[in-house]
Write a protein that holds these residues in place. Structure first.
Motif, PDB file in Angstrom:
ATOM      1  N   PRO A  29       2.611  12.434  -7.881  1.00  0.00           N
ATOM      2  CA  PRO A  29       2.325  11.575  -6.730  1.00  0.00           C
ATOM      3  C   PRO A  29       1.739  10.233  -7.151  1.00  0.00           C
ATOM      4  O   PRO A  29       1.149  10.102  -8.229  1.00  0.00           O
ATOM      5  CB  PRO A  29       1.304  12.391  -5.931  1.00  0.00           C
ATOM      6  N   VAL A  30       1.922   9.255  -6.292  1.00  0.00           N
ATOM      7  CA  VAL A  30       1.281   7.949  -6.490  1.00  0.00           C
ATOM      8  C   VAL A  30      -0.170   8.092  -6.041  1.00  0.00           C
ATOM      9  O   VAL A  30      -0.443   8.401  -4.888  1.00  0.00           O
ATOM     10  CB  VAL A  30       1.998   6.850  -5.664  1.00  0.00           C
ATOM     11  N   LYS A  31      -1.102   7.894  -6.966  1.00  0.00           N
ATOM     12  CA  LYS A  31      -2.524   8.107  -6.650  1.00  0.00           C
ATOM     13  C   LYS A  31      -3.269   6.813  -6.371  1.00  0.00           C
ATOM     14  O   LYS A  31      -4.345   6.818  -5.793  1.00  0.00           O
ATOM     15  CB  LYS A  31      -3.199   8.876  -7.791  1.00  0.00           C
ATOM     16  N   THR A  32      -2.695   5.686  -6.791  1.00  0.00           N
ATOM     17  CA  THR A  32      -3.353   4.402  -6.555  1.00  0.00           C
ATOM     18  C   THR A  32      -2.979   3.892  -5.164  1.00  0.00           C
ATOM     19  O   THR A  32      -1.831   4.030  -4.729  1.00  0.00           O
ATOM     20  CB  THR A  32      -2.931   3.368  -7.609  1.00  0.00           C
ATOM     21  N   GLU A  33      -3.959   3.312  -4.480  1.00  0.00           N
ATOM     22  CA  GLU A  33      -3.695   2.803  -3.123  1.00  0.00           C
ATOM     23  C   GLU A  33      -2.730   1.622  -3.172  1.00  0.00           C
ATOM     24  O   GLU A  33      -1.824   1.508  -2.361  1.00  0.00           O
ATOM     25  CB  GLU A  33      -5.017   2.401  -2.447  1.00  0.00           C
ATOM     26  N   LYS A  75       0.815  -1.212   0.000  1.00  0.00           N
ATOM     27  CA  LYS A  75       0.000   0.000   0.000  1.00  0.00           C
ATOM     28  C   LYS A  75       0.853   1.270   0.000  1.00  0.00           C
ATOM     29  O   LYS A  75       1.969   1.292   0.528  1.00  0.00           O
ATOM     30  CB  LYS A  75      -0.921   0.021   1.229  1.00  0.00           C
ATOM     31  N   LYS A  76       0.268   2.323  -0.576  1.00  0.00           N
ATOM     32  CA  LYS A  76       0.952   3.609  -0.627  1.00  0.00           C
ATOM     33  C   LYS A  76       1.297   4.112   0.773  1.00  0.00           C
ATOM     34  O   LYS A  76       2.401   4.618   1.011  1.00  0.00           O
ATOM     35  CB  LYS A  76       0.063   4.618  -1.363  1.00  0.00           C
ATOM     36  N   GLN A  77       0.367   3.941   1.712  1.00  0.00           N
ATOM     37  CA  GLN A  77       0.603   4.481   3.054  1.00  0.00           C
ATOM     38  C   GLN A  77       1.702   3.749   3.814  1.00  0.00           C
ATOM     39  O   GLN A  77       2.169   4.209   4.852  1.00  0.00           O
ATOM     40  CB  GLN A  77      -0.687   4.489   3.889  1.00  0.00           C
ATOM     41  N   ASP A  78       2.132   2.596   3.277  1.00  0.00           N
ATOM     42  CA  ASP A  78       3.263   1.888   3.891  1.00  0.00           C
ATOM     43  C   ASP A  78       4.549   2.703   3.805  1.00  0.00           C
ATOM     44  O   ASP A  78       5.527   2.385   4.500  1.00  0.00           O
ATOM     45  CB  ASP A  78       3.488   0.535   3.204  1.00  0.00           C
ATOM     46  N   PRO A 132       9.869  -2.365  -3.411  1.00  0.00           N
ATOM     47  CA  PRO A 132      10.313  -3.560  -2.678  1.00  0.00           C
ATOM     48  C   PRO A 132       9.832  -4.865  -3.316  1.00  0.00           C
ATOM     49  O   PRO A 132       8.684  -4.990  -3.731  1.00  0.00           O
ATOM     50  CB  PRO A 132       9.701  -3.349  -1.297  1.00  0.00           C
ATOM     51  N   GLY A 133      10.781  -5.795  -3.410  1.00  0.00           N
ATOM     52  CA  GLY A 133      10.539  -7.051  -4.105  1.00  0.00           C
ATOM     53  C   GLY A 133      11.312  -7.108  -5.408  1.00  0.00           C
ATOM     54  O   GLY A 133      11.515  -8.184  -5.978  1.00  0.00           O
ATOM     55  N   TYR A 134      11.764  -5.937  -5.867  1.00  0.00           N
ATOM     56  CA  TYR A 134      12.548  -5.874  -7.097  1.00  0.00           C
ATOM     57  C   TYR A 134      13.924  -6.485  -6.860  1.00  0.00           C
ATOM     58  O   TYR A 134      14.558  -6.255  -5.831  1.00  0.00           O
ATOM     59  CB  TYR A 134      12.691  -4.417  -7.545  1.00  0.00           C
ATOM     60  N   LEU A 143      10.196   7.490  -5.412  1.00  0.00           N
ATOM     61  CA  LEU A 143      11.623   7.567  -5.103  1.00  0.00           C
ATOM     62  C   LEU A 143      11.943   6.881  -3.777  1.00  0.00           C
ATOM     63  O   LEU A 143      12.922   6.132  -3.689  1.00  0.00           O
ATOM     64  CB  LEU A 143      12.071   9.032  -5.079  1.00  0.00           C
ATOM     65  N   ILE A 144      11.134   7.103  -2.761  1.00  0.00           N
ATOM     66  CA  ILE A 144      11.378   6.427  -1.487  1.00  0.00           C
ATOM     67  C   ILE A 144      11.087   4.926  -1.630  1.00  0.00           C
ATOM     68  O   ILE A 144      11.707   4.092  -0.967  1.00  0.00           O
ATOM     69  CB  ILE A 144      10.570   7.060  -0.324  1.00  0.00           C
ATOM     70  N   MET A 145      10.204   4.570  -2.548  1.00  0.00           N
ATOM     71  CA  MET A 145       9.939   3.154  -2.820  1.00  0.00           C
ATOM     72  C   MET A 145      11.166   2.482  -3.440  1.00  0.00           C
ATOM     73  O   MET A 145      11.510   1.354  -3.103  1.00  0.00           O
ATOM     74  CB  MET A 145       8.714   3.012  -3.724  1.00  0.00           C
ATOM     75  N   LEU A 146      11.837   3.206  -4.354  1.00  0.00           N
ATOM     76  CA  LEU A 146      13.052   2.663  -4.974  1.00  0.00           C
ATOM     77  C   LEU A 146      14.138   2.440  -3.924  1.00  0.00           C
ATOM     78  O   LEU A 146      14.781   1.385  -3.890  1.00  0.00           O
ATOM     79  CB  LEU A 146      13.544   3.618  -6.061  1.00  0.00           C
ATOM     80  N   VAL A 147      14.352   3.428  -3.056  1.00  0.00           N
ATOM     81  CA  VAL A 147      15.371   3.293  -2.013  1.00  0.00           C
ATOM     82  C   VAL A 147      15.025   2.137  -1.085  1.00  0.00           C
ATOM     83  O   VAL A 147      15.896   1.363  -0.669  1.00  0.00           O
ATOM     84  CB  VAL A 147      15.517   4.612  -1.222  1.00  0.00           C
ATOM     85  N   SER A 148      13.748   1.977  -0.802  1.00  0.00           N
ATOM     86  CA  SER A 148      13.296   0.883   0.071  1.00  0.00           C
ATOM     87  C   SER A 148      13.528  -0.481  -0.567  1.00  0.00           C
ATOM     88  O   SER A 148      13.763  -1.465   0.121  1.00  0.00           O
ATOM     89  CB  SER A 148      11.803   1.050   0.391  1.00  0.00           C
ATOM     90  N   ALA A 149      13.463  -0.538  -1.890  1.00  0.00           N
ATOM     91  CA  ALA A 149      13.721  -1.796  -2.595  1.00  0.00           C
ATOM     92  C   ALA A 149      15.162  -2.233  -2.399  1.00  0.00           C
ATOM     93  O   ALA A 149      15.467  -3.431  -2.328  1.00  0.00           O
ATOM     94  CB  ALA A 149      13.416  -1.648  -4.083  1.00  0.00           C
ATOM     95  N   LEU A 150      16.081  -1.274  -2.291  1.00  0.00           N
ATOM     96  CA  LEU A 150      17.498  -1.592  -2.147  1.00  0.00           C
ATOM     97  C   LEU A 150      17.878  -1.874  -0.696  1.00  0.00           C
ATOM     98  O   LEU A 150      18.632  -2.809  -0.422  1.00  0.00           O
ATOM     99  CB  LEU A 150      18.351  -0.438  -2.687  1.00  0.00           C
TER     100      LEU A 150
END
Length: 341
Positions: free
Chosen positions: A212-216, A2-5, A282-284, A303-310
């Protein structure tokens, strides 16, 4: 997922409004895969780079793409933001206020030094505009245009070059690859003295980077496309470091997305150019990147999602909590983070 994660609370006053006088004096938060954190200054990046590593820089150059003009017939103020060049003198643009820019309308900039006509309104409300001028367009743009600063920066920029990296070369971006803003020519020389190779790739950053990411459910988010170029000489530098066991250290999410778009399953790259809309979360499974130098990003952003993937979502969000507590400066003109394995 989820986006809010990927939400974190950020006090408004931590959003950096101006760059530091000395680029390399910004703070550096060092995060490893175990979640351990160190606090340094950016110049200390030297201590974390090793002989044989390859530092990959995005050498795109930001166009002073924000033009303020007047409608020829009414004198009404109009702001035009150049997005993508379609033909020599035709650009896809974002116009404010859009309702004042109808097909056939003419706009004047710089007392007539640059003229424009709205040719077409396309999907999403953007305008195709034809420019008319005497001389060299880039020189006129450099004189009349302003830097298209992100929406969260409300202060005017005194020196246009502070929104450029010191190695910016290939014009075409609507936004800076901001992780590179911390490097100085002196620091880059010291990095090379240490036996670290430096490779330059190009990815022209679009305004979609601020979308922004608009999908939940983040998997349903549609990523924007951006144009990249990787020359053979630069690909060879990256591959040579990889073959010899050196780490590939991407400066910024733009370098990361480019390299991950063109790397094969063995982590090697070929010279290539084209468009990428790769979305890393995350999961990449990373094919080529070992470490990342990056700024602190917006909550719930790609961008924070990409950093979180690493580095792992929990590690990254904890690091951001620490950064807030320690009063790090955030976003484009803010401080930096090194994520290392």
């Amino acid at each position: 997922m989820k986006k809010q994660d990927f939400y974190f609370a950020l006090p408004q006053e931590l959003i950096a409004q101006e760059p530091l006088k000395d680029r390399a004096s910004s703070r550096l938060l060092v995060l490893n895969k175990q979640g351990e954190i160190e606090h340094k200054t950016f110049w200390n990046i030297l201590d974390y780079l090793k002989k044989g590593d390859c530092l990959v820089l995005n050498d795109t150059k930001v166009l002073p793409a924000r033009l303020i003009g007047q409608k020829k017939d009414t004198g009404a103020k109009i702001e035009v933001l150049l997005l993508t060049r379609k033909e020599k003198n035709q650009w896809e643009t974002l116009v404010k206020p859009g309702k004042k820019a109808r097909i056939g309308d003419k706009i004047i900039f710089g007392n007539g030094k640059l003229k424009a006509e709205v040719l077409e309104i396309i999907e999403g409300g953007n305008r195709i505009i034809q420019f008319d001028y005497d001389g060299i367009f880039e020189e006129i743009l450099d004189e009349l245009g302003q830097m298209p600063l992100p929406p969260y920066i409300t202060h005017d920029l005194e020196d246009k070059n502070r929104y450029q990296t010191v190695y910016a070369k290939q014009e075409g971006s609507a936004a800076a690859p901001t992780a590179g803003l911390h490097f100085t020519p002196e620091l880059l020389k010291e990095i090379q003295k240490k036996g670290v190779s430096i490779a330059h790739i190009t990815l022209h950053v679009g305004l979609g980077t601020f979308r922004p990411v608009k999908t939940e459910n983040i998997v349903e988010h549609e990523m924007h496309s951006e144009y990249y170029i990787v020359e053979q000489e630069q690909a060879d530098k990256i591959n040579q470091a990889k073959k010899k066991g050196g780490r590939i250290i991407a400066v910024g999410t733009t370098s990361t997305r480019t390299l991950e778009s063109i790397a094969d399953k063995n982590g090697f790259v070929k010279a290539a150019s084209g468009w990428t809309n790769i979305f890393i979360y995350p999961g990449y499974h990373f094919k080529i990147i070992d470490c990342l130098i990056t700024n602190f990003h917006l909550p719930e952003s790609t961008l924070i999602m990409l950093v979180s993937a690493l580095a792992g979502k929990e590690n990254v969000l904890h690091a951001y909590e620490v950064a807030v507590k320690e009063r790090y400066r955030f976003f484009s003109f803010g401080d930096a983070m090194l994520v290392q394995k």
